[in-house]
Design an enzyme around this catalytic site. Structure first.
Site, PDB file in Angstrom:
ATOM      1  N   MET A   3       0.847  -1.184   0.000  1.00  0.00           N
ATOM      2  CA  MET A   3       0.000   0.000   0.000  1.00  0.00           C
ATOM      3  C   MET A   3       0.889   1.242   0.000  1.00  0.00           C
ATOM      4  O   MET A   3       1.780   1.369   0.848  1.00  0.00           O
ATOM      5  CB  MET A   3      -0.910  -0.033   1.232  1.00  0.00           C
ATOM      6  CG  MET A   3      -1.951  -1.149   1.130  1.00  0.00           C
ATOM      7  SD  MET A   3      -3.061  -1.229   2.554  1.00  0.00           S
ATOM      8  CE  MET A   3      -2.006  -1.983   3.767  1.00  0.00           C
ATOM      9  N   CYS A  19      -5.439   0.029  -9.127  1.00  0.00           N
ATOM     10  CA  CYS A  19      -5.387   1.392  -8.588  1.00  0.00           C
ATOM     11  C   CYS A  19      -6.084   2.361  -9.540  1.00  0.00           C
ATOM     12  O   CYS A  19      -5.743   2.424 -10.724  1.00  0.00           O
ATOM     13  CB  CYS A  19      -3.934   1.812  -8.375  1.00  0.00           C
ATOM     14  SG  CYS A  19      -3.800   3.494  -7.770  1.00  0.00           S
ATOM     15  N   LYS A  76      -3.054  -8.171  -9.407  1.00  0.00           N
ATOM     16  CA  LYS A  76      -4.063  -7.717  -8.443  1.00  0.00           C
ATOM     17  C   LYS A  76      -5.013  -6.792  -9.186  1.00  0.00           C
ATOM     18  O   LYS A  76      -4.585  -5.825  -9.826  1.00  0.00           O
ATOM     19  CB  LYS A  76      -3.410  -6.968  -7.274  1.00  0.00           C
ATOM     20  CG  LYS A  76      -4.431  -6.413  -6.279  1.00  0.00           C
ATOM     21  CD  LYS A  76      -3.787  -6.122  -4.941  1.00  0.00           C
ATOM     22  CE  LYS A  76      -4.781  -5.578  -3.927  1.00  0.00           C
ATOM     23  NZ  LYS A  76      -5.011  -4.132  -4.048  1.00  0.00           N
ATOM     24  N   HIS A  83      -9.549  -7.616  -5.581  1.00  0.00           N
ATOM     25  CA  HIS A  83     -10.225  -6.649  -4.711  1.00  0.00           C
ATOM     26  C   HIS A  83     -11.700  -6.709  -5.121  1.00  0.00           C
ATOM     27  O   HIS A  83     -12.061  -6.303  -6.220  1.00  0.00           O
ATOM     28  CB  HIS A  83      -9.624  -5.263  -4.926  1.00  0.00           C
ATOM     29  CG  HIS A  83     -10.188  -4.232  -4.001  1.00  0.00           C
ATOM     30  ND1 HIS A  83      -9.687  -2.958  -3.918  1.00  0.00           N
ATOM     31  CD2 HIS A  83     -11.205  -4.273  -3.098  1.00  0.00           C
ATOM     32  CE1 HIS A  83     -10.381  -2.262  -3.020  1.00  0.00           C
ATOM     33  NE2 HIS A  83     -11.315  -3.037  -2.518  1.00  0.00           N
ATOM     34  N   GLY A 134     -10.392  -7.078   0.351  1.00  0.00           N
ATOM     35  CA  GLY A 134     -11.408  -6.038   0.506  1.00  0.00           C
ATOM     36  C   GLY A 134     -12.280  -6.281   1.720  1.00  0.00           C
ATOM     37  O   GLY A 134     -13.054  -7.235   1.753  1.00  0.00           O
ATOM     38  N   GLY A 135     -12.119  -5.426   2.741  1.00  0.00           N
ATOM     39  CA  GLY A 135     -13.038  -5.448   3.873  1.00  0.00           C
ATOM     40  C   GLY A 135     -12.849  -6.588   4.858  1.00  0.00           C
ATOM     41  O   GLY A 135     -13.692  -6.777   5.726  1.00  0.00           O
ATOM     42  N   GLY A 177      -5.551  -5.598   3.952  1.00  0.00           N
ATOM     43  CA  GLY A 177      -4.855  -4.333   3.742  1.00  0.00           C
ATOM     44  C   GLY A 177      -4.943  -3.416   4.946  1.00  0.00           C
ATOM     45  O   GLY A 177      -4.132  -3.481   5.868  1.00  0.00           O
ATOM     46  N   ARG A 178      -5.972  -2.598   4.967  1.00  0.00           N
ATOM     47  CA  ARG A 178      -6.046  -1.539   5.971  1.00  0.00           C
ATOM     48  C   ARG A 178      -6.052  -2.059   7.399  1.00  0.00           C
ATOM     49  O   ARG A 178      -5.415  -1.490   8.289  1.00  0.00           O
ATOM     50  CB  ARG A 178      -7.298  -0.679   5.712  1.00  0.00           C
ATOM     51  CG  ARG A 178      -7.138   0.199   4.500  1.00  0.00           C
ATOM     52  CD  ARG A 178      -8.455   0.762   4.024  1.00  0.00           C
ATOM     53  NE  ARG A 178      -9.328  -0.255   3.472  1.00  0.00           N
ATOM     54  CZ  ARG A 178     -10.494  -0.010   2.883  1.00  0.00           C
ATOM     55  NH1 ARG A 178     -10.920   1.232   2.787  1.00  0.00           N
ATOM     56  NH2 ARG A 178     -11.222  -0.985   2.392  1.00  0.00           N
TER      57      ARG A 178
HETATM   58  C1  LIG Z   1      -3.053   4.104   1.820  1.00  0.00           C
HETATM   59  C2  LIG Z   1      -3.372   2.994   0.857  1.00  0.00           C
HETATM   60  C3  LIG Z   1      -2.516   2.736  -0.186  1.00  0.00           C
HETATM   61  C4  LIG Z   1      -2.773   1.695  -1.081  1.00  0.00           C
HETATM   62  N1  LIG Z   1      -1.867   1.433  -2.052  1.00  0.00           N
HETATM   63  C5  LIG Z   1      -2.038   0.338  -2.840  1.00  0.00           C
HETATM   64  C6  LIG Z   1      -1.031  -0.064  -3.766  1.00  0.00           C
HETATM   65  O1  LIG Z   1       0.048   0.548  -3.863  1.00  0.00           O
HETATM   66  N2  LIG Z   1      -1.271  -1.155  -4.517  1.00  0.00           N
HETATM   67  C7  LIG Z   1      -2.438  -1.885  -4.402  1.00  0.00           C
HETATM   68  O2  LIG Z   1      -2.602  -2.896  -5.088  1.00  0.00           O
HETATM   69  N3  LIG Z   1      -3.401  -1.519  -3.557  1.00  0.00           N
HETATM   70  C8  LIG Z   1      -3.226  -0.437  -2.760  1.00  0.00           C
HETATM   71  N4  LIG Z   1      -4.186  -0.096  -1.854  1.00  0.00           N
HETATM   72  C9  LIG Z   1      -5.439  -0.884  -1.804  1.00  0.00           C
HETATM   73  C10 LIG Z   1      -5.302  -2.073  -0.857  1.00  0.00           C
HETATM   74  O3  LIG Z   1      -4.249  -2.930  -1.280  1.00  0.00           O
HETATM   75  C11 LIG Z   1      -6.579  -2.898  -0.802  1.00  0.00           C
HETATM   76  O4  LIG Z   1      -6.855  -3.410  -2.083  1.00  0.00           O
HETATM   77  C12 LIG Z   1      -7.788  -2.103  -0.324  1.00  0.00           C
HETATM   78  O5  LIG Z   1      -7.458  -1.259   0.766  1.00  0.00           O
HETATM   79  C13 LIG Z   1      -8.922  -3.049   0.083  1.00  0.00           C
HETATM   80  O6  LIG Z   1      -8.499  -3.998   1.030  1.00  0.00           O
HETATM   81  P1  LIG Z   1      -8.712  -3.784   2.622  1.00  0.00           P
HETATM   82  O7  LIG Z   1     -10.171  -3.559   2.827  1.00  0.00           O
HETATM   83  O8  LIG Z   1      -8.199  -5.056   3.262  1.00  0.00           O
HETATM   84  O9  LIG Z   1      -7.896  -2.580   2.998  1.00  0.00           O
HETATM   85  C14 LIG Z   1      -3.956   0.921  -0.951  1.00  0.00           C
HETATM   86  C15 LIG Z   1      -4.822   1.185   0.118  1.00  0.00           C
HETATM   87  C16 LIG Z   1      -4.533   2.209   1.010  1.00  0.00           C
HETATM   88  C17 LIG Z   1      -5.486   2.478   2.166  1.00  0.00           C
END
Ligand SMILES: Cc1cc2nc3c(=O)[nH]c(=O)nc-3n(C[C@H](O)[C@H](O)[C@H](O)COP(=O)(O)O)c2cc1C
Length: 314
Positions: free
Chosen positions: A1, A83, A122, A154, A195-196, A216-217
């Site tokens: 991320m 992205c 991805k 995602h 995702g989520g 991720g988050r």
């Molecule tokens: C600050 C931030 C930066 C991110 N940067 C990337 C990235 O560089 N490449 C990517 O594939 N996804 C990126 N994402 C998306 C996450 O990888 C993920 O797909 C998305 O947050 C949903 O998953 P989650 O609900 O588990 O966070 C980013 C998300 C956040 C919050």
């Protein structure tokens, strides 16, 4: 991320789980080919298993970067097709590549031809009006034919206009069913859902149908979620450290980085969530965030802040 999973963050997360695969921030081919390569590619050997995520859409450039990633020692090369930011769209990569599956296939083939490690993708479940299940299957089929067998999905679509990247992570609804259906219809391919997901119980449930789960988050804000992953998901009970022991193990790394001139807040910004939910966690967070940027701050700050948190019973 982006801006989050830099090498300091990954070093810290690896102390918590030995087995979870970690991903770099997206690194563009331009940054690697024309920028400071070491800055973008260097990592600590302890970070394995580690994937390098690339952003780009020129097959030759991606092949060169994938080769460099392999030489650098990464375990997997991942292509970002998810992205939706304006900057990424103007470079014609990221989520907008979902509209051109053949170009993604060409990129995958070029990378596969140049390296021996895994190449994965991805992506989203759709973009803009191109969001039917048939179109998604066409994307998967075309890319799989070029040699990609692992898809990190995602589970929401992205809107390329009108939503910010943050909104594109929140507003389009999640559809886990779509990812489950992909697996049912393509059992020979690996699908990793994203995702989520905010708990290991949810992850375990997904693993009944799918090959992997990407968090991720939640893993960033509440990194302790990974602490049970080795035991519950990977069946390894060897490394059971509590949070204070994680802090202790981080100190030598911070000392080494400080001696090389890294400002301490580059590291401490990633550890604020470690004690989430524990009595004293707010004091830890406050001390670290208020003091880290002050000149001359050293590891004592981390040690003193951790002492504010009550140690959990083993
Ligand atoms: C600050 C931030 C930066 C991110 N940067 C990337 C990235 O560089 N490449 C990517 O594939 N996804 C990126 N994402 C998306 C996450 O990888 C993920 O797909 C998305 O947050 C949903 O998953 P989650 O609900 O588990 O966070 C980013 C998300 C956040 C919050």
């Amino acid at each position: 991320m982006l801006d989050w999973t830099d090498r300091h963050c990954r070093y810290f997360l690896r102390l918590i789980s030995k087995h979870a695969v970690l991903y770099t921030e997206m690194v563009t081919t331009g940054a690697i080919l024309h920028g400071n390569r070491e800055r973008f590619l260097d990592f600590d050997p302890s970070e394995h298993p580690l994937a390098l995520q690339l952003g780009g859409s020129e097959p030759d450039d991606l092949a060169q970067c994938a080769k460099l990633g392999e030489v650098w020692g990464y375990d997997e090369i991942n292509l970002n097709v998810g992205c939706p930011s304006d900057r990424v769209q103007s470079g014609r990569f990221g989520a907008c590549l979902m509209i051109t599956p053949q170009l993604v296939a060409d990129c995958i083939k070029a990378m596969r031809d140049s390296i021996d490690i895994d190449v994965t993708v991805k992506h989203r479940i759709g973009v803009d009006e191109r969001d039917s299940y048939d179109e998604l299957c066409e994307f998967i089929g075309t890319v799989a034919e070029a040699g990609c067998s692992t898809f990190i999905v995602h589970a929401r679509k992205a809107w390329l206009q009108g939503l910010s990247p943050k909104e594109n992570r929140e507003i389009p609804p999640l559809s886990y069913e779509t990812v489950h259906r992909l697996k049912q219809d393509h059992p020979q391919l690996e699908f990793i859902i994203n995702g989520g997901i905010t708990s290991l119980n949810q992850a375990k449930e997904q693993l009944q149908q799918l090959d992997g789960v990407m968090i991720g988050r939640e893993a960033y804000h509440n990194p302790w979620i990974l602490s049970d992953a080795d035991r519950l998901i990977f069946g390894d009970t060897r490394f059971l450290l509590d949070r204070h022991q994680i802090v202790d193990s981080l100190i030598p790394y911070v000392e080494k980085e400080l001696s090389q001139g890294t400002p301490i807040n580059r590291i401490t910004r990633h550890i604020l969530g470690l004690f989430q939910g524990r009595p004293g966690a707010r004091k830890w967070r406050r001390m670290i965030s208020e003091e880290s940027h002050k000149a001359g701050t050293d590891c004592q700050l981390i040690i003193q802040a951790a002492a504010q948190v009550i140690r959990e019973p083993v």
